[in-house]
Enzyme design. Structure first.
Site, PDB file in Angstrom:
ATOM      1  N   LYS A  22       0.830  -1.214   0.000  1.00 17.44           N
ATOM      2  CA  LYS A  22       0.000   0.000   0.000  1.00 17.44           C
ATOM      3  C   LYS A  22       0.861   1.260   0.000  1.00 17.44           C
ATOM      4  O   LYS A  22       0.653   2.170  -0.793  1.00 17.44           O
ATOM      5  CB  LYS A  22      -0.915   0.013   1.243  1.00 17.44           C
ATOM      6  CG  LYS A  22      -1.590   1.359   1.491  1.00 17.44           C
ATOM      7  CD  LYS A  22      -2.523   1.325   2.669  1.00 17.44           C
ATOM      8  CE  LYS A  22      -1.885   1.633   3.995  1.00 17.44           C
ATOM      9  NZ  LYS A  22      -1.532   3.046   4.222  1.00 17.44           N
ATOM     10  N   ASN A  23       1.834   1.305   0.892  1.00 19.29           N
ATOM     11  CA  ASN A  23       2.595   2.541   1.049  1.00 19.29           C
ATOM     12  C   ASN A  23       3.560   2.790  -0.105  1.00 19.29           C
ATOM     13  O   ASN A  23       4.187   3.838  -0.178  1.00 19.29           O
ATOM     14  CB  ASN A  23       3.357   2.536   2.381  1.00 19.29           C
ATOM     15  CG  ASN A  23       2.413   2.711   3.553  1.00 19.29           C
ATOM     16  OD1 ASN A  23       1.220   2.951   3.365  1.00 19.29           O
ATOM     17  ND2 ASN A  23       2.944   2.591   4.775  1.00 19.29           N
ATOM     18  N   CYS A 116      -5.684  12.395  11.807  1.00 18.43           N
ATOM     19  CA  CYS A 116      -6.194  11.048  11.576  1.00 18.43           C
ATOM     20  C   CYS A 116      -6.290  10.322  12.906  1.00 18.43           C
ATOM     21  O   CYS A 116      -6.038  10.893  13.958  1.00 18.43           O
ATOM     22  CB  CYS A 116      -5.309  10.294  10.610  1.00 18.43           C
ATOM     23  SG  CYS A 116      -3.761   9.726  11.313  1.00 18.43           S
ATOM     24  N   ARG A 121      -1.558  14.987  11.876  1.00 13.46           N
ATOM     25  CA  ARG A 121      -0.765  14.493  10.737  1.00 13.46           C
ATOM     26  C   ARG A 121      -0.240  15.715   9.976  1.00 13.46           C
ATOM     27  O   ARG A 121      -0.727  16.037   8.892  1.00 13.46           O
ATOM     28  CB  ARG A 121      -1.673  13.632   9.877  1.00 13.46           C
ATOM     29  CG  ARG A 121      -1.047  12.475   9.122  1.00 13.46           C
ATOM     30  CD  ARG A 121      -0.616  11.348  10.007  1.00 13.46           C
ATOM     31  NE  ARG A 121       0.129  10.349   9.271  1.00 13.46           N
ATOM     32  CZ  ARG A 121      -0.302   9.127   8.990  1.00 13.46           C
ATOM     33  NH1 ARG A 121      -1.469   8.740   9.374  1.00 13.46           N
ATOM     34  NH2 ARG A 121       0.462   8.279   8.335  1.00 13.46           N
ATOM     35  N   ASP A 305       4.194   0.817  12.210  1.00 13.97           N
ATOM     36  CA  ASP A 305       3.021   0.114  11.672  1.00 13.97           C
ATOM     37  C   ASP A 305       2.950  -1.340  12.145  1.00 13.97           C
ATOM     38  O   ASP A 305       1.913  -1.994  11.974  1.00 13.97           O
ATOM     39  CB  ASP A 305       3.030   0.149  10.139  1.00 13.97           C
ATOM     40  CG  ASP A 305       2.706   1.531   9.597  1.00 13.97           C
ATOM     41  OD1 ASP A 305       2.290   2.393  10.387  1.00 13.97           O
ATOM     42  OD2 ASP A 305       2.878   1.755   8.393  1.00 13.97           O
ATOM     43  N   ARG A 397      -8.545  -0.589   4.533  1.00 13.71           N
ATOM     44  CA  ARG A 397      -7.641   0.430   3.979  1.00 13.71           C
ATOM     45  C   ARG A 397      -6.290  -0.173   3.590  1.00 13.71           C
ATOM     46  O   ARG A 397      -5.589   0.386   2.745  1.00 13.71           O
ATOM     47  CB  ARG A 397      -7.398   1.549   5.002  1.00 13.71           C
ATOM     48  CG  ARG A 397      -8.515   2.569   5.062  1.00 13.71           C
ATOM     49  CD  ARG A 397      -8.125   3.765   5.919  1.00 13.71           C
ATOM     50  NE  ARG A 397      -6.767   4.169   5.634  1.00 13.71           N
ATOM     51  CZ  ARG A 397      -5.805   4.355   6.540  1.00 13.71           C
ATOM     52  NH1 ARG A 397      -6.059   4.206   7.810  1.00 13.71           N
ATOM     53  NH2 ARG A 397      -4.611   4.718   6.180  1.00 13.71           N
TER      54      ARG A 397
HETATM   55  C1  UD1 Z   1       4.122   6.879   6.351  1.00 17.51           C
HETATM   56  C2  UD1 Z   1       3.270   5.652   6.166  1.00 17.51           C
HETATM   57  C3  UD1 Z   1       2.688   5.198   7.505  1.00 17.51           C
HETATM   58  C4  UD1 Z   1       3.784   5.030   8.536  1.00 17.51           C
HETATM   59  C5  UD1 Z   1       4.647   6.270   8.613  1.00 17.51           C
HETATM   60  C6  UD1 Z   1       5.860   6.117   9.528  1.00 17.51           C
HETATM   61  C7  UD1 Z   1       2.412   5.965   3.920  1.00 17.51           C
HETATM   62  C8  UD1 Z   1       1.211   6.181   3.046  1.00 17.51           C
HETATM   63  N1  UD1 Z   1       2.189   5.973   5.239  1.00 17.51           N
HETATM   64  O1  UD1 Z   1       3.261   7.920   6.812  1.00 17.51           O
HETATM   65  O2  UD1 Z   1       2.005   3.968   7.293  1.00 17.51           O
HETATM   66  O3  UD1 Z   1       3.193   4.795   9.799  1.00 17.51           O
HETATM   67  O4  UD1 Z   1       5.143   6.605   7.306  1.00 17.51           O
HETATM   68  O5  UD1 Z   1       6.638   5.056   9.112  1.00 17.51           O
HETATM   69  O6  UD1 Z   1       3.510   5.737   3.437  1.00 17.51           O
HETATM   70  N2  UD1 Z   1       5.788  14.809  10.516  1.00 17.51           N
HETATM   71  C9  UD1 Z   1       5.835  16.160  10.769  1.00 17.51           C
HETATM   72  N3  UD1 Z   1       5.722  17.017   9.714  1.00 17.51           N
HETATM   73  C10 UD1 Z   1       5.553  16.598   8.431  1.00 17.51           C
HETATM   74  C11 UD1 Z   1       5.503  15.214   8.187  1.00 17.51           C
HETATM   75  C12 UD1 Z   1       5.610  14.339   9.248  1.00 17.51           C
HETATM   76  O7  UD1 Z   1       5.982  16.579  11.910  1.00 17.51           O
HETATM   77  O8  UD1 Z   1       5.455  17.429   7.528  1.00 17.51           O
HETATM   78  C13 UD1 Z   1       5.902  13.833  11.635  1.00 17.51           C
HETATM   79  C14 UD1 Z   1       4.648  13.007  11.832  1.00 17.51           C
HETATM   80  O9  UD1 Z   1       3.715  13.664  12.651  1.00 17.51           O
HETATM   81  C15 UD1 Z   1       5.171  11.742  12.455  1.00 17.51           C
HETATM   82  C16 UD1 Z   1       6.572  11.604  11.831  1.00 17.51           C
HETATM   83  O10 UD1 Z   1       6.890  12.870  11.287  1.00 17.51           O
HETATM   84  O11 UD1 Z   1       5.318  11.916  13.834  1.00 17.51           O
HETATM   85  C17 UD1 Z   1       6.683  10.548  10.766  1.00 17.51           C
HETATM   86  O12 UD1 Z   1       5.729  10.801   9.779  1.00 17.51           O
HETATM   87  P1  UD1 Z   1       5.944  10.415   8.264  1.00 17.51           P
HETATM   88  O13 UD1 Z   1       7.197   9.649   8.085  1.00 17.51           O
HETATM   89  O14 UD1 Z   1       5.757  11.640   7.432  1.00 17.51           O
HETATM   90  O15 UD1 Z   1       4.732   9.434   8.001  1.00 17.51           O
HETATM   91  P2  UD1 Z   1       3.751   9.431   6.783  1.00 17.51           P
HETATM   92  O16 UD1 Z   1       4.477   9.681   5.512  1.00 17.51           O
HETATM   93  O17 UD1 Z   1       2.565  10.280   7.081  1.00 17.51           O
END
Ligand code: UD1
Length: 420
Positions: A22-23, A116, A121, A305, A397
């Protein structure tokens, strides 16, 4: 509303293929926007989030057609650069479309994705990097109005290795003139998969899997045929299912190099895990042992995850295991549901301590989020009696056919439609 009914206590036995990730597929579908020509994405899982991506692509004027597990995307007719609020809300990771639309159209209009089940997020890092590449982004009224008549390659330093921010910036950088280097990039296997896909389309991306990703942007991308990598979290789920229920399973296509931290913990707990070129074999017999503290961290650390799923597998282990959740604020919501089944888990802030119990009892429980829902199923397989898992839409999902796969492994699990 669908529910899953799980009769626990049966050993798992057999083989199951692992669906596409998925990711991986979500950023790849966003990346198809950059390609002029037909893209065939093979091994594309049929998931709610994938269907939501398909609806976004169609709303932008692209064609997207299924044939079996292949999704063919043709962006020739793309005539939109706005994604409606309703479509944005369907999928939490819809922000990933921003970089690609901006690179192709020079502007993009999206609503703010919002929080979420796992807590806030934020996408501040996504936006900061896009701004550095030259995008002007106005955040007002819950909307993102983005304009970038010309994107220019730059050095971007992420303050934390966000998966989504790395991907968004890779996509925008493909449309930027010159070289972009993303430092402190996320190193997840899905980033490597995105790089492979982009390069198959003619992009010049290197370094993924390490902490600096370099994109030589500005070239025109073409179509390609690409097979998505296997889903490492689905594989982790079935490994933990075998650990919870006992038995011997073979996960065809699963890659141990993507799952090293998870398999290391399962071995420590007493499972036999043997990878080969075709997949991963796992045998678990007898009670498991508690393990050293499990701390979630960006890849190659233990995946957030897989936290709930592993916790569910260790509920009957001998001794106590400490979990530390470092990625998301709100990621222990499954614990109250597990407690209904007789689990002993104490949560304090980002720490959860699992004290193994003799037996778990089936109970009516509700999915709180995607992986928390999978964890309830893992626990149910190791419980006595029937576990009734509600709010299964969370599981849909990320799992193409969780009940079907577990049935193929000999589990007693069936899906029923219930009226509210
Ligand atoms: C992706 C995965 C999700 C997984 C996560 C962490 C997808 C579709 N989803 O989510 O399944 O749990 O990686 O491995 O690939 N953060 C900020 N600012 C930002 C972006 C992120 O502060 O602009 C923080 C988030 O709140 C979180 C951390 O960074 O605490 C990691 O998030 P991130 O790696 O961005 O996860 P996702 O890409 O949302």
């Amino acid at each position: 509303m669908s529910v899953l009914l799980i009769g626990g206590g049966r050993c798992l036995e057999g083989e199951v293929p692992i669906q596409g990730a998925k990711n991986s597929v979500l950023p790849i579908l966003a990346a198809t926007i950059l390609a002029r020509g037909m893209v065939e994405v093979r091994g594309c899982p049929r998931l709610r989030d994938v269907e939501a991506s398909v609806r976004i692509l169609r709303a932008l004027g692209c064609r997207a057609d299924w044939e079996g597990d292949t999704l063919a995307v043709d962006t020739a007719g793309m005539d939109g650069c706005a994604v409606s609020d309703a479509l944005m809300r369907e999928m939490r990771s819809s922000a990933i479309f921003l970089g690609a639309i901006l690179a192709r159209c020079g502007r993009a209009e999206l609503s703010y994705p919002g929080g979420c089940e796992l807590g806030p997020r934020p996408i501040d890092l996504h936006l900061a990097g896009l701004r550095q590449l030259g995008a002007e982004i106005d955040e007002s009224g819950g909307m993102l109005h983005c304009a970038a008549p010309r994107l220019e390659g730059r050095e971007i330093v992420l303050s934390l290795p966000s998966v989504g921010a790395t991907e968004n910036q890779m996509l925008a950088a493909c449309g930027a003139a010159g070289r972009t280097v993303i430092s402190n990039a996320a190193r997840e296997p899905e980033i490597v998969d995105l790089q492979c896909f982009l390069n198959r389309c003619g992009a010049q991306v290197s370094g993924a899997g390490g902490s600096a990703v370099t994109v030589e942007g500005g070239g025109m991308l073409h179509g390609c045929t690409y097979t998505v990598m296997p889903d490492r979290i689905v594989a982790a789920t079935y490994l933990c299912a075998a650990a919870s229920a006992g038995g011997a399973v073979f996960l065809r296509g699963a890659r141990e190099d993507h799952l090293a931290t998870v398999t290391a913990v399962l071995r420590e707990a007493g499972c036999e895990v043997r990878p080969d070129a075709a997949g991963i074999f796992c045998r678990c017999a007898g009670p498991l042992s508690a393990v050293r503290p499990v701390r979630t961290a960006p890849y190659p650390g233990f995946p957030t995850d897989a936290q709930a799923i592993l916790m569910a597998a260790l509920l009957k282990s001998r001794g106590a295991t400490v979990f530390e959740e470092n990625m998301f604020e709100n990621r222990y919501r499954h614990v109250d549901e597990l407690t209904r089944m007789g689990a002993r888990v104490r949560v304090s802030g980002r720490t959860a301590v699992v004290s193994g119990v003799e037996r778990l009892r089936g109970a009516p429980v509700r999915c709180t989020d995607l992986r928390g829902g999978a964890a309830l199923c893992v626990a149910g397989l190791g419980a006595e009696g029937v576990t009734r898992v509600g709010e299964v839409f969370h599981i849909d999902r990320g799992y193409q056919d969780l009940a079907g796969d577990l049935t193929a492994l000999g589990a007693d699990i069936r899906r029923e439609e219930e009226n509210d």
